[in-house]
Design an enzyme around this catalytic site. Structure first.
Site, PDB file in Angstrom:
ATOM      1  N   PRO A   1      50.249 105.971  -9.227  1.00 58.41           N
ATOM      2  CA  PRO A   1      50.032 107.033  -8.233  1.00 58.41           C
ATOM      3  C   PRO A   1      49.112 108.096  -8.828  1.00 58.41           C
ATOM      4  O   PRO A   1      49.508 108.851  -9.708  1.00 58.41           O
ATOM      5  CB  PRO A   1      51.432 107.586  -7.969  1.00 58.41           C
ATOM      6  CG  PRO A   1      52.264 107.130  -9.107  1.00 58.41           C
ATOM      7  CD  PRO A   1      51.600 105.994  -9.810  1.00 58.41           C
TER       8      PRO A   1
ATOM      9  N   ASP B   1      48.447 110.118 -13.984  1.00 55.68           N
ATOM     10  CA  ASP B   1      49.532 109.284 -13.459  1.00 55.68           C
ATOM     11  C   ASP B   1      50.680 110.225 -13.092  1.00 55.68           C
ATOM     12  O   ASP B   1      51.336 110.802 -13.966  1.00 55.68           O
ATOM     13  CB  ASP B   1      49.944 108.290 -14.561  1.00 55.68           C
ATOM     14  CG  ASP B   1      50.999 107.305 -14.103  1.00 55.68           C
ATOM     15  OD1 ASP B   1      51.727 107.625 -13.135  1.00 55.68           O
ATOM     16  OD2 ASP B   1      51.103 106.231 -14.714  1.00 55.68           O
ATOM     17  N   HIS B   2      50.918 110.343 -11.806  1.00 57.79           N
ATOM     18  CA  HIS B   2      51.878 111.340 -11.337  1.00 57.79           C
ATOM     19  C   HIS B   2      53.324 110.960 -11.676  1.00 57.79           C
ATOM     20  O   HIS B   2      54.233 111.766 -11.538  1.00 57.79           O
ATOM     21  CB  HIS B   2      51.723 111.521  -9.818  1.00 57.79           C
ATOM     22  CG  HIS B   2      52.071 112.905  -9.341  1.00 57.79           C
ATOM     23  ND1 HIS B   2      52.756 113.816 -10.110  1.00 57.79           N
ATOM     24  CD2 HIS B   2      51.821 113.534  -8.170  1.00 57.79           C
ATOM     25  CE1 HIS B   2      52.929 114.931  -9.436  1.00 57.79           C
ATOM     26  NE2 HIS B   2      52.358 114.793  -8.256  1.00 57.79           N
ATOM     27  N   ARG B   3      53.524 109.722 -12.144  1.00 58.40           N
ATOM     28  CA  ARG B   3      54.878 109.363 -12.587  1.00 58.40           C
ATOM     29  C   ARG B   3      55.214 110.078 -13.883  1.00 58.40           C
ATOM     30  O   ARG B   3      56.374 110.279 -14.209  1.00 58.40           O
ATOM     31  CB  ARG B   3      54.976 107.844 -12.813  1.00 58.40           C
ATOM     32  CG  ARG B   3      54.814 107.027 -11.551  1.00 58.40           C
ATOM     33  CD  ARG B   3      54.744 105.551 -11.862  1.00 58.40           C
ATOM     34  NE  ARG B   3      53.601 105.225 -12.726  1.00 58.40           N
ATOM     35  CZ  ARG B   3      53.331 104.004 -13.178  1.00 58.40           C
ATOM     36  NH1 ARG B   3      54.117 102.998 -12.845  1.00 58.40           N
ATOM     37  NH2 ARG B   3      52.286 103.783 -13.941  1.00 58.40           N
TER      38      ARG B   3
ATOM     39  N   ILE C   1      53.030 112.846 -15.212  1.00 59.42           N
ATOM     40  CA  ILE C   1      52.498 114.212 -15.308  1.00 59.42           C
ATOM     41  C   ILE C   1      52.643 114.936 -13.976  1.00 59.42           C
ATOM     42  O   ILE C   1      52.279 114.408 -12.923  1.00 59.42           O
ATOM     43  CB  ILE C   1      51.017 114.149 -15.736  1.00 59.42           C
ATOM     44  CG1 ILE C   1      50.960 113.646 -17.190  1.00 59.42           C
ATOM     45  CG2 ILE C   1      50.334 115.493 -15.607  1.00 59.42           C
ATOM     46  CD1 ILE C   1      49.626 113.162 -17.606  1.00 59.42           C
TER      47      ILE C   1
END
Ligand code: COA
Length: 538
Positions: free
Chosen positions: A336, A510-512, A514
């Site tokens: 994501p 990577d929004h998982r 950060i």
């Protein structure tokens, strides 16, 4: 101009009556020149028979299990752009020296056997594209040990004897010719007794040129951990799997004797995508990743006959494009992404860069803005360790080293060489490493080691243009910095607008791993560091 041509089996050395083990095309398929049409397997080698020309397969004259020899007619092809006036042309590959990879005579000394490159026709300096065994592996006679790829054929070199691999003398990218030693095998009972557990000795005998996959591989998505070299698949299928980033050892084979076929690799990928969409793939969607949503339900890729609308020219996709494309597609689907934009005031830094230009030149280096960016990113990674981490299932691996990758544009496509230990290197050292790696990249001479181990990547399009873009994270890294072209802009200093040189930054992450706030802090730190590099010393 299209013409019907007969594709015949080319010169395959002394082999006769070799079984067809796989058909890689169907009637009606459009094929590119050099695309594999079918695969033969003698007791010594697995050979792909390539198409002599781009065109459409009209008829297949053989079936799996048939035996063929040099000159056997295998396919009728409606070939495009064939210059010859003859309606039925012989297959051009017949003149190409696609020699069978017969094992070299072993030079035994005290149980040690040198495995050499066999007679490969007129080919010299053929690159090794895959090393299929590791030191310590216990291999059966005829196990494929390396794959070579010339511009005409992909060939497996089989081991002439069973034993334990004692020493590897080559690596991927090395070029070899007939007689070069590839590896040393220790033969005899002592070697077998000392063999480690990842052995293929239990693979059902008799072993053909490529050791057959265990029967258990017919189970759906097995947890097979056998090395790739043990997979029972032709060079072209392994190449196909490699280009898509698929570990062939994990693909269940449905062909004769468990052989893995191209369709098996395609089915495997479909299965993986379905699992990702369902959130069921271990490691694919941990910690708030891709979950739910059922199947992707994508429309099939549009199949268009472009020639109907105007003249076209078809060219095969460059190898680097195929490999990087597969990686980019996976990263795009599985990560994501969010991109944070910012601008750094580099007026003073650019003045400094220009001031040190002559001195740098004396030291034999050219310092570009990218060199300073590497240093600034190292400082930011030290301050925000989450950006120097990688997801490993439900764990985060924090790296205590600072290896920075930079995207380099080459005639064949994008590659990302890695500069190691940037925290320990001076700006000049980094500039020197960057210039060397960029040159190697452009000359196609980068080795796998020079493209691995990166912590964080920078993609700079600043030398070309643009104001912003959204780079794709280079997994398993968790962030990438995009850099666009700096420009003079009017900036309000509290009293007046003053001209400042502003550098646009685009940080994809990577929004998982950060959060948005962390990304904003990261770019904010970067802009401050670039505005005043003394901060890097803090
Ligand atoms: N703004 C303005 N000018 C810039 C700049 C920026 N952000 N970055 C570089 N430049 C200038 C340089 O100063 C140099 O100018 P000069 O010759 O007058 O001194 C010129 O642009 C060319 O720089 P370049 O030789 O490309 O050096 P670099 O260190 O900036 O980049 C590479 C080196 C290898 C990264 C670069 O050549 C490259 O391949 N870039 C493309 C990367 C890419 O394709 N990314 C996309 C991936 S999706």
């Amino acid at each position: 101009m299209s013409q019907l041509i007969e594709v015949k089996i080319p010169d395959i050395g002394d082999f006769k009556d070799v079984p067809v083990i796989e058909l890689a095309v169907n009637p009606g398929d459009r094929v590119a020149a050099e695309q594999t049409l079918l695969t033969l397997e003698s007791d010594k080698a697995t050979l792909d028979v390539p198409s002599p020309s781009a065109g459409v397969v009209k008829e297949i004259k053989v079936k799996v299990g048939d035996t063929v020899s040099e000159g056997s007619l295998v396919v009728l092809l409606e070939a495009e752009n064939v210059a010859t006036a003859s309606a039925v042309a012989p297959a051009p590959v017949a003149s190409a020296p696609v020699a069978a990879a017969a094992p070299a005579a072993p030079a035994a000394s005290g149980g040690l056997v040198e495995v050499k490159v066999p007679d490969i026709g007129d080919f010299k300096d053929v690159p090794i594209i895959e090393v299929l065994v590791s030191v310590g592996d216990n291999i059966a006679a005829e196990t494929a040990v390396v794959t070579l790829e010339s511009d005409k054929a992909t060939m497996d070199v089989p081991a002439p004897t069973a034993g334990v691999v004692k020493e590897l003398r080559v690596k991927v990218g090395d070029r070899v010719s007939e007689g070069n030693v590839i590896l040393i095998v220790e033969t005899g009972a002592a070697a077998l007794a000392a063999a480690p557990t990842q052995t293929v000795a239990s693979v059902p005998a008799p072993a053909p040129a490529v050791a057959p996959a265990p029967v258990a591989s017919a189970a759906p998505v097995p947890q097979a951990t056998a090395p790739a070299g043990k997979a029972h698949a032709s060079p072209s299928v392994r190449k196909f799997a490699r280009e898509l980033g698929v570990d062939i050892a994990k693909v269940p084979g449905t062909g004769p004797k468990g052989r893995i076929q191209q369709q098996d690799v395609q089915n495997f990928i479909k299965g993986v995508f379905a699992q990702i969409a369902g959130g069921a793939l271990p490691g694919a969607a941990p910690a708030g990743g891709v979950t739910g949503g059922g199947e992707l339900n994508l429309l099939p890729w549009p199949k268009v006959d472009f020639a109907k609308f105007g003249p076209v020219e078809t060219k095969p996709l460059a190898r680097i494009k195929k490999i990087s494309g597969a990686n980019l597609a996976r990263n795009w689907v599985m990560i994501p992404h969010v991109t944070q934009f910012d601008k750094a005031d580099i007026t003073d830094l650019e003045a400094f860069r220009k001031a040190i230009g002559p001195e740098a030149e004396k030291a034999g280096v050219k310092v570009t803005m990218l060199t300073f960016l590497v240093k600034a990113c190292v400082a930011a990674l030290k301050k925000f360790p989450d950006f120097n981490a990688s997801l490993d299932g439900d764990n985060l691996v924090y790296k205590q080293y600072f290896h920075i990758g930079f995207a380099a544009d080459t005639p064949n496509g994008l590659v990302v060489p890695v500069i190691r230990d940037c925290d320990k290197k001076s700006v000049y050292d980094i500039a020197r490493d960057m210039a060397e790696l960029a040159k190697k990249a452009r000359d196609g001479k980068l080795g796998p080691a020079e493209m691995s181990g990166g912590c964080f990547s920078i993609s700079s399009l600043g030398g070309i243009g643009g104001t912003a873009f959204t780079p794709i994270v280079n997994a398993p890294e968790v962030a990438i910095l995009g850099v666009s072209k700096s420009a003079l802009e009017p900036v309000w200093d509290g009293k007046a607008f003053v001209p400042r040189l502003m550098l646009p930054l685009s940080l994809s992450y990577d929004h998982r791993v950060i959060d948005g706030a962390a990304a904003a802090r990261f770019t904010s730190f970067l802009t401050q560091a670039l505005a005043d590099m003394r901060r890097v010393l803090l």
